[in-house]
Design a protein around this motif. Structure first.
Motif, short mmCIF file in Angstrom:
data_model
loop_
_atom_site.label_atom_id
_atom_site.label_comp_id
_atom_site.label_asym_id
_atom_site.label_seq_id
_atom_site.Cartn_x
_atom_site.Cartn_y
_atom_site.Cartn_z
N THR A 39 -2.68 -5.52 3.77
CA THR A 39 -3.99 -6.07 4.09
C THR A 39 -4.26 -7.07 2.64
N GLN A 40 -4.59 -7.99 2.95
CA GLN A 40 -4.92 -8.92 1.83
C GLN A 40 -6.08 -8.48 0.95
N GLY A 41 -5.77 -8.39 -0.34
CA GLY A 41 -6.75 -7.90 -1.53
C GLY A 41 -6.52 -6.37 -1.73
N THR A 42 -5.62 -5.73 -0.93
CA THR A 42 -5.16 -4.37 -1.30
C THR A 42 -3.76 -4.16 -1.25
N THR A 43 -3.64 -2.88 -1.60
CA THR A 43 -2.18 -2.51 -1.97
C THR A 43 -1.58 -1.42 -0.67
N ALA A 44 -2.41 -1.50 0.28
CA ALA A 44 -1.95 -0.67 1.57
C ALA A 44 -2.30 -1.62 2.77
N PRO A 65 -2.51 -12.12 20.69
CA PRO A 65 -2.70 -10.82 20.64
C PRO A 65 -3.82 -10.21 20.06
N GLU A 66 -4.08 -8.89 20.32
CA GLU A 66 -5.01 -8.20 19.79
C GLU A 66 -4.55 -7.70 18.52
N ARG A 67 -5.42 -7.86 17.28
CA ARG A 67 -4.98 -7.69 15.92
C ARG A 67 -5.81 -6.17 15.42
N VAL A 68 -5.20 -5.19 15.24
CA VAL A 68 -5.81 -4.16 14.44
C VAL A 68 -5.46 -4.04 12.99
N ASP A 69 -6.43 -4.03 12.01
CA ASP A 69 -6.26 -3.98 10.78
C ASP A 69 -5.90 -2.57 10.47
N LEU A 70 -4.68 -2.32 9.85
CA LEU A 70 -4.42 -0.70 9.41
C LEU A 70 -4.90 -0.47 8.08
N GLY A 71 -5.61 -1.54 7.53
CA GLY A 71 -6.32 -1.01 6.07
C GLY A 71 -7.70 -0.62 6.54
N ALA A 72 -8.25 -0.80 7.96
CA ALA A 72 -9.66 -0.26 8.07
C ALA A 72 -9.58 1.23 8.47
N ALA A 73 -9.51 1.32 9.71
CA ALA A 73 -10.03 2.79 10.48
C ALA A 73 -8.76 3.79 9.89
N ALA A 74 -7.47 3.22 10.07
CA ALA A 74 -6.45 4.23 9.89
C ALA A 74 -6.36 4.69 8.39
N VAL A 87 0.64 3.50 3.21
CA VAL A 87 1.19 2.35 2.41
C VAL A 87 2.44 2.16 3.25
N ARG A 88 2.68 0.73 3.80
CA ARG A 88 3.73 0.24 4.62
C ARG A 88 3.95 0.92 5.80
N PRO A 89 3.48 0.47 6.94
CA PRO A 89 3.61 0.72 8.31
C PRO A 89 4.97 0.30 8.82
N HIS A 90 5.92 1.20 9.18
CA HIS A 90 7.42 0.93 9.41
C HIS A 90 7.81 0.83 10.63
N MET A 91 7.93 2.36 11.10
CA MET A 91 8.43 2.48 12.52
C MET A 91 7.29 2.90 13.40
N LEU A 92 7.37 2.46 14.69
CA LEU A 92 6.44 2.65 15.87
C LEU A 92 6.83 3.32 17.21
N LEU A 93 6.36 4.35 17.65
CA LEU A 93 7.05 4.78 18.86
C LEU A 93 5.92 5.46 19.69
N PHE A 94 6.01 5.79 20.74
CA PHE A 94 4.95 6.49 21.86
C PHE A 94 5.63 7.59 22.39
N ASN A 95 4.63 8.57 22.63
CA ASN A 95 5.09 9.72 23.29
C ASN A 95 5.34 9.19 24.73
N ARG A 96 6.19 10.27 25.60
CA ARG A 96 6.74 9.76 26.94
C ARG A 96 5.70 9.28 27.68
N ARG A 97 4.55 9.77 27.82
CA ARG A 97 3.47 9.28 28.65
C ARG A 97 2.53 7.98 28.32
#
Length: 430
Positions: A39-44, A65-74, A87-97
């Protein structure tokens, strides 16, 4: 042929985990893509982009798209629950449902669980040095975490309905110390020189995890045991290093190896393992049951296999090559290459395709395209010129296809430089 997608993966895997390939008919769906850049202005931080599937079908690269800033609530949740920022979101998966998303942060070791419909982070766990991939079991009882530089395989107990997620220290498997079932050292200069786990691919029984290693070799682990234990071992000569793509189909686990490290820039191998030959009783002999080397494209020095997916019906396996800017198509029944999709062209001179997933009806494939300043994978392997989400039309049940549009993702810093670096990708059924 029923096929359970296990990419990585993802991010869901090369790596993709979830339901049967091509399931869901005309149900609505979303495509989630993760930009690793700060996120600009941060290191995360970083950002999550959620695209409506129908919008991608009708508007192509113009889909908003809908954009979610991971430097905010997460980030706020991780600071509250762990005392440190992800720092550095990398792999994304969902549970089965598809009720929850699981996002691993490779530079800090955090695993964040999101309520998928609302995009709200609900739990943050700090696994240690690094969390390269966090892969949910199909039965939804646990998540396996590849703690890369910690050289550990870890487990998080999950109850999605209750909203409880708990790291289980007693389950941890040290991949660098101790011995294998055959009595050999787990990490060894000749057998397995660098046991940093890359992607743990959980099979459809939710019992076995196929753990690829950075320096070569592979462990099959009973990930339901406490502590988790190795049931099959493979050396670097049998399975080459740095694999991140994996998918289950036709009674086999398909796994690749890749390049993208300073010591091994180019690597492209595809293996298949016979799932019915594994049991909870550890194999006393190494490299058994033997995998099949389906394909190796190392000879030209310009290949880096990464993401994988099975097309609808499981007839064809698509393997993304970041360095070669192509997707190699393999007929699963024969293991033969039937097409090579060259993605470089009018839409991008250097797309650098990374992770793959399919639309529910199998008519489209989606791929993350890397940026000019990649934050994971050696720059020689994963540098791209058009960061974004690639949209491919799938033809002839997956025998061939073509890149038709790119939904661009940007993250321009104060100096006017675009730092975007998409990586994680998964399709979610609504």
């Amino acid at each position: 042929m029923k096929a359970r997608i296990l990419v990585l993966l993802l991010s869901g895997a090369v790596l993709a985990l979830g339901g049967a390939a091509g399931a869901g008919g005309k149900r609505g769906y979303e495509v989630w893509a993760v930009d690793q850049s700060n996120t600009q202005g941060t290191t995360a931080g970083g950002a999550l982009y959620v695209y409506d599937g129908r919008s991608l079908e009708t508007r192509g690269g113009a889909a908003v798209p809908e954009r979610v800033d991971l430097g905010a609530a997460a980030t706020a949740l991780c600071l509250e629950q762990t005392g440190t920022a992800p720092v550095r979101p990398h792999m994304l998966l969902f549970n089965r449902r598809g009720s929850h998303a699981i996002l691993s942060f490779v530079a800090s070791g955090h695993v964040v669980f999101f309520d998928a419909p609302t995009r709200a982070p609900v739990a943050c766990i700090d696994a240690g040095l690094q969390a390269h991939a966090a892969v949910p079991a199909p039965d939804e009882s646990y998540v396996v975490v590849a703690n890369q530089n910690g050289k550990l395989l870890q487990r998080i107990a999950t109850d999605y309905e209750a909203g409880t997620f708990e790291l289980e220290p007693a389950a941890t498997l040290d991949l660098a110390s101790g011995t294998t079932p055959s009595g050999a050292p787990r990490q060894d200069p000749g057998l397995r020189p660098d046991n940093a786990p890359i992607c743990p691919l959980v099979d459809s029984t939710s019992r076995f995890s196929f753990v690829t290693l950075r320096g070569g070799g592979l462990f099959v682990v009973d990930s339901t045991a406490t502590p988790m234990r190795i049931v099959a071992e493979y050396d670097r000569a049998t399975v080459h290093g740095n694999g991140c793509g994996g998918v289950e189909g036709g009674g086999k686990m398909w796994i690749d190896s890749g390049g993208g490290t300073a010591a091994n820039l180019s690597e492209f191998d595809v293996y298949s393992f016979p799932l019915g030959a594994f049991s909870a009783e550890p194999a006393s002999e190494p490299n058994t049951p033997a995998p099949t080397l389906v394909l190796s494209l190392d000879g030209d020095g310009m290949a880096d296999s990464h993401g994988m997916t099975l097309t609808r019906g499981g007839r064809y396996l698509w393997v993304a090559d970041r360095m070669g800017n192509r997707i190699v198509v393999i007929r699963t029944a024969t293991g033969k290459v039937v097409d090579v999709l060259d993605l470089a062209g009018p839409l991008s001179d250097d797309p650098s395709p990374d992770l793959l997933d399919l639309s529910p009806d199998g008519s489209l494939a989606f791929v993350t395209l890397r940026g000019a300043f990649p934050l994971s994978g050696d720059p020689h392997a994963s540098t791209g010129s058009t960061p974004g989400l690639g949209i491919l039309r799938v033809r002839k049940d997956g025998k061939t296809g073509a890149l038709t549009a790119i939904a661009r993702i940007a993250n321009v810093d104060a100096g006017g430089i675009d730092r975007a670096d998409p990586h994680g990708l998964r399709v979610r059924l609504r």
